[in-house]
Design a protein around this motif. Structure first.
Motif: not given
Length: 344
Positions: A10, A135, A139
């Motif tokens: 990500k 998330a 990330v």
């Protein structure tokens, strides 16, 4: 997810979109190795508005409807310190904002109709906070522009740095500067933001000007790298070609000496840290006291302080750099939705 198949990393990208940084971003977008959650159009060499317009044209050429978030137009302390609005004159030959704007039709196969659905109204700092906090897992962030919006997000949400897996930053310089006698453009635009991010407990990899100037791209090498064709190679070539006259105007480079691989080096280091020649832990700080040294990055090259805040190097492994660049150019483009999910 098929058994044994690795989940994509990500990623959020921060970019001040001009030719150099757009060429770097074109290497990574649409690659199944990364799931791009969104892109922040930062202010810097061009305004946030022009940065977003250029970015939307790039995404239209790649046919990737990734969400774009407008960044802050001014640095963190622009309204607090009048001196921040009085930047010294640009170096001789430094391109104007108009010279860095992507005209309609500049990029091949662009799809202008995608632009309205990609540009978001949410401020970039709010997007960063929400995307990182929501998330699952950490990330990664690739910063190809000033750090204003990331610094603002870190100030808005204490502890947010725990959600950042790794942070690759294009900026600073040890032996080199560009925007002033002492500073590199990304850190000079917002020195306080640079100091805030460099002082945060995040796994940081800094790619300074020294790396970009250690390997240059000539017209001949550019032609060889893009000879196989494909959308990614076409875009990379189109974005690199205007850099030759720009660097020739700045002096010392251009047609004969080639162009420095600054943002491209950061993108390649994001994909493969081995392109950096012997990266080591360093203590790096950013001067924000005003005057000639404003925005200068200060490296503890003696490494006598053990509170290292990043890893960095001062040159590229040119062979690995070219190998990584060739690999990224040869990889296909996979469509993504606005949240980075693959489309059928």
């Amino acid at each position: 997810m098929e058994e044994g198949k690795k989940c994509p990393e990500k990623v959020i990208v921060l970019i001040n979109t001009e030719f150099d940084s757009a060429a770097a971003l074109a290497l990574l977008l649409g690659n199944p190795r990364w799931q791009v959650l969104g892109i922040v159009a930062s202010a810097g060499k061009v305004s946030s508005r022009v940065s977003a317009e250029n970015l939307l044209r790039l995404l239209g050429a790649l046919k990737l409807p990734i969400a774009v978030y407008p960044g802050m137009e001014q640095s963190l302390c622009a309204d607090l310190d009048p001196l921040r609005k009085q930047l010294e004159p640009l170096p001789r030959g430094w391109p104007s904002e108009e010279a860095l704007r992507f005209d309609d039709g500049f990029l091949p196969n662009a799809t202008p109709g995608m632009q309205s659905c990609m540009l978001q109204k949410k401020p970039a700092a709010i997007f960063l906070v929400e995307a990182l906090e929501s998330a699952a897992g950490q990330v990664s962030i690739l910063s190809l522009g000033p750090l204003t919006d990331l610094a603002c997000a870190l100030k808005l949400a204490p502890g947010l740095e725990k959600k950042i897996g790794r942070l690759v930053i294009l900026g600073g310089g040890h032996r080199y500067s560009d925007i002033s006698c002492a500073a590199e453009a990304n850190f000079r635009f917002d020195p306080e933001a640079g100091a805030t991010v460099m002082g945060s407990p995040v796994d940081k990899l800094l790619v300074p000007l020294d790396c970009g100037y250690s390997c240059c791209l000539t017209r001949g090498r550019l032609g060889r790298l893009t000879a196989r064709g494909g959308v990614r190679a076409q875009l990379f070539e189109a974005l690199c070609i205007p850099l030759f006259p720009l660097y020739r105007a700045l002096g010392g480079m251009g047609e004969k000496g080639g162009i420095p691989l600054k943002a491209v080096a950061a993108a390649c280091a994001f994909a493969n840290e081995a392109v950096l020649a012997s990266p080591l832990p360093y203590s790096v700080d950013v001067d924000f006291g005003g005057g000639l040294a404003d925005g200068q990055t200060v490296f503890d090259t003696r490494r006598i302080f053990e509170d290292y805040n990043c890893r960095t190097a001062f040159s590229l492994d040119c062979a690995r750099m070219e190998e990584t660049l060739e690999g990224l150019l040869s990889e296909g483009i996979r469509g993504q939705s606005g949240r980075g999910e693959e489309r059928a």
